[in-house]
Design a protein around this motif. Sequence first.
Motif, PDB file in Angstrom:
ATOM      1  N   ILE A   1       0.631  -1.181   0.202  1.00  0.00           N
ATOM      2  CA  ILE A   1      -0.164   0.271  -0.042  1.00  0.00           C
ATOM      3  C   ILE A   1       0.900   1.228  -0.142  1.00  0.00           C
ATOM      4  N   LYS A   2       2.063   1.051   1.011  1.00  0.00           N
ATOM      5  CA  LYS A   2       2.565   2.421   0.637  1.00  0.00           C
ATOM      6  C   LYS A   2       3.792   2.096  -0.089  1.00  0.00           C
ATOM      7  N   HIS A   3       4.047   1.136  -0.992  1.00  0.00           N
ATOM      8  CA  HIS A   3       5.542   1.060  -1.926  1.00  0.00           C
ATOM      9  C   HIS A   3       4.707   0.448  -2.652  1.00  0.00           C
ATOM     10  N   ALA A   4       4.521   1.084  -3.477  1.00  0.00           N
ATOM     11  CA  ALA A   4       3.187   0.499  -5.201  1.00  0.00           C
ATOM     12  C   ALA A   4       4.315  -0.549  -5.216  1.00  0.00           C
ATOM     13  N   GLY A   5       3.863  -1.478  -6.321  1.00  0.00           N
ATOM     14  CA  GLY A   5       4.541  -2.363  -6.582  1.00  0.00           C
ATOM     15  C   GLY A   5       5.214  -3.783  -6.063  1.00  0.00           C
ATOM     16  N   LEU A   6       5.521  -3.252  -4.586  1.00  0.00           N
ATOM     17  CA  LEU A   6       6.369  -4.149  -3.725  1.00  0.00           C
ATOM     18  C   LEU A   6       5.854  -5.584  -4.053  1.00  0.00           C
ATOM     19  N   ASP A   7       4.662  -5.363  -3.796  1.00  0.00           N
ATOM     20  CA  ASP A   7       3.862  -6.974  -3.666  1.00  0.00           C
ATOM     21  C   ASP A   7       4.169  -7.739  -4.915  1.00  0.00           C
TER      22      ASP A   7
END
Length: 140
Positions: free
Chosen positions: A35-41
């Motif tokens: 949510i905070k770091h786009a693309g991390l998932d």
Amino acid sequence: MLYKLKENVLREILPMADEPRANVWLEEEVNHLAIKHAGLDAIPLASIYVMAQLYVGGQQDENDLAKTLNMDVTDIYQHLEFLCERKFAQEDNYGVKYSLTETGEDASRAVGTNMVIRKRMWMKGRVEHLDALYRHLESF
């Protein structure tokens, strides 16, 4: 001092021998932080390990990373490509070494912090369980 701190954080991110659920924890934290770091998932867990090693060791090439993480160089290269595509890592001007971007540094710090918090909670639960067991044994 900062290197040692980062090295200790890396130990908490990498799979823990004393807690087999660590990979599950790491995946949950990565998904939560997306949510905070786009693309991390969208990053595979093995790429998170590469990102964590870059966080600790700074700029490195594929061979150094492969040796440190005990992974195949081809796999490391794929993880680095993945990280670079999503702007978490970058190549140097010569295309030889890789380092984290500011986004990658922030994400690595956040994942490390959350994994340390999670392990603290797990350890607290274990200590409370052992304390209860001790009190029960003492009552005999």
